[in-house]
Design a protein around this motif. Sequence first.
Motif, PDB file in Angstrom:
ATOM      1  N   HIS A 368       0.843  -1.199   0.000  1.00 57.26           N
ATOM      2  CA  HIS A 368       0.000   0.000   0.000  1.00 57.26           C
ATOM      3  C   HIS A 368       0.872   1.240   0.000  1.00 57.26           C
ATOM      4  N   GLY A 373      -4.239  -0.395  -3.092  1.00 54.52           N
ATOM      5  CA  GLY A 373      -3.484  -1.610  -2.790  1.00 54.52           C
ATOM      6  C   GLY A 373      -4.210  -2.565  -1.871  1.00 54.52           C
ATOM      7  N   TYR A 375      -5.667  -2.257   0.791  1.00 53.98           N
ATOM      8  CA  TYR A 375      -6.906  -1.781   1.397  1.00 53.98           C
ATOM      9  C   TYR A 375      -8.139  -2.025   0.531  1.00 53.98           C
ATOM     10  N   SER A 667      -8.533   4.855   4.212  1.00 52.96           N
ATOM     11  CA  SER A 667      -7.308   4.676   3.434  1.00 52.96           C
ATOM     12  C   SER A 667      -7.272   5.657   2.275  1.00 52.96           C
ATOM     13  N   SER A 669      -6.383   6.301  -1.871  1.00 55.00           N
ATOM     14  CA  SER A 669      -6.200   5.741  -3.198  1.00 55.00           C
ATOM     15  C   SER A 669      -5.934   6.919  -4.124  1.00 55.00           C
TER      16      SER A 669
END
Length: 707
Positions: A368, A373, A375, A667, A669
């Motif tokens: 990640h 990734g 997550y 998370s 991205s």
Amino acid sequence: MSKKINLILAIHNHQPIGNFDNVISEAYDKAYKPFLDILSKYPSLKVSIHFSGCLLEWIVINKPDMIAQIRHLVNRNQIELMGGGFYEPIMVMLPERDRIGQIKRYTEYLQKYFVRKIRGMWVPERVWEQNLTKTFADANMEYTVLDDSHFKYAGLEDHQLLGYYVTEEQGRTLKIFPASELLRYYIPFEEPTKCIEYFKSCATEGGDVTIVYADDGEKFGVWPKTYDHVYKNGWLERFINVLLDNRDWINLVTFSEVIDNFSSKGKVYLPDASYREMLGWALPVEAYFRYEDVYNKLNNIPWGINVKRFMKGGFWRNFKIKYPESNLLYAKMMHVSNMVDLMDKKKDDYMAAQKELFMGQCNCPYWHGVFGGIYLPHLRFAVASHLIAAEVLAEKGKAKGAHYCISDYDCDTKDEICVSNSQMTVYFKPDRGGHIYELDYKPKRINLLNTLMRRREVYHNKITDTLYKDDLEQAKSIHDLMPSKQTGLEKMLYYDTYLKEGLIDHFFESGTTVKDVFKNEYREAGSFVTSSYNYKIDQGKDNVLIKLYREGEVESGGHRCTVRIIKEITIMDNAPLINIVYTIENHSKHICDAQFGVEFNISMTAGDAFGRYYYIKDRETIGNLAIEQELNSQNKLGLVDEWLGVEVLLDWNISGDVFVFPIYTVSQSESGYELVYQNSSIIPRWSLNIKPEDTWSVVINKSIKSL
């Protein structure tokens, strides 16, 4: 003689295994297709392009006209195609046989469609270790490209990074080009004239210098705000026209043309590395903060630049430490790779199993960084599914009944237990709470423990920073821009202290609520959650019986009671059923008055989407899989995912209260910070009142079926 340069433009296009079709289609419409369309308008512009095999297979099926377009550009020598691992694996993660197998299989695939010799390859995420030299050479690759930071870590200066070098391993050689980190930040974010200024600073009278730009094709349309910037506002065509206007001194070439016409700059051995940002992401959170602080302070010191070039950060393999779930996926991959390697290589099943294995090696869910990734559950689901499919093919014709194996699958020097039948494979971790850490349901090729714990990330501090809100108009590098996709994320920053697995044994204090457990703001009254369990295994005629047991302490009424937990798990032949008998023995002189709970985590495809829901007795639906609720006096709870076509039922013989809640992670991205559903947690609980030297017992069944 005027000063000249050679310029290589290299584009890497990739979509991971398991990505949503609409996401790939959008990338096609916004980046891949318009880029090639513009390239077609300028026959004198040359580009080296790498398509990952995952993406190219999708194009072959869904956009076959693009294959013809690529073939046309290849035939008029405008595109040099680069090879690589078929399904974009991190090469250092694989056994040597799979490294070479991936490269050769993709080379054959490219030659099938484009009838061209593939001389060089892309290194996924530019993760490099010196032993790859021999691997690539043995796979008939002549060259590759890495970031210039790799070369700087080896002590080379900027003026030495204007051409390719030769490296060697065990007598096998490979040519390596350094790609400019500066250009990664210039293209396509700065005005083209700024690139020209840089090119002029590098030009020489002899014209024997080569500058390489090599980076993601998604920067040209998919990254935030880049579609308008690159195409609608004309950045790409302005850039191309500037290059062509200066072609009297800018020679547009491919990697192979440079190799064929210019000598190497010498020999080099490069340290283990990746691009600079990746090595920061691989660090533990606290170490990253210190690294970033020192790195940024060096900008204000006259000699700082001479230090920064040697600040390498972490090591890619440590993602397996930073994210233990990644290590478990890696361990599964290695186990399956060994199984596939033992197959009869003359049979069709071997080729099919090898392909499934290779697809399960796609790198994206193993780490990640700025991208989602690990997550992203759909990426983990997909990779795990392909590994299970390969395993099923490798098992074909072998033992069908329930059987077990004891091995150190994850290479931590501790034994794991694997029990398998025709319907499922269950992995136990005795030294970590006696947990079930993987549950593969073979008919659907899914791991129902495809979970991820909530953990602190370095970017969590930035979520409330207005600098990162989505109010910026200018296109910037994804490393400099991180808009927030939704509000209120700062209220969901909870962190777990253990992996979200199965058969997790809790003792709760009186008054503990579902909200306390959801937030992980409760106090554990026992010593069992992650403690090591002893084990015994009995192979029966039609079942495998695993006995996990340990003694520990439970706080009760001001006393510390010594108790012994025994959990006996039976897995029958050819049945997707786990039978669990819990026995708790009170070995103290005091009454053990406590709340005992067993935590199950089950991963489905979504929490609050249509067709994902809980039910209780009489199949009464109580809500979607994202509810946070305490249920009273229950003896069963079912979970349904109609999209997966799977139902999981938990039932127990003594009524108890149940905590149910979702696990959401926060998370980042490429499109911003986001809340992602990972799994649902279910904890049936019972009030214990066990007298000294007495016992208490409960029977739990966990069954799976296809819809």
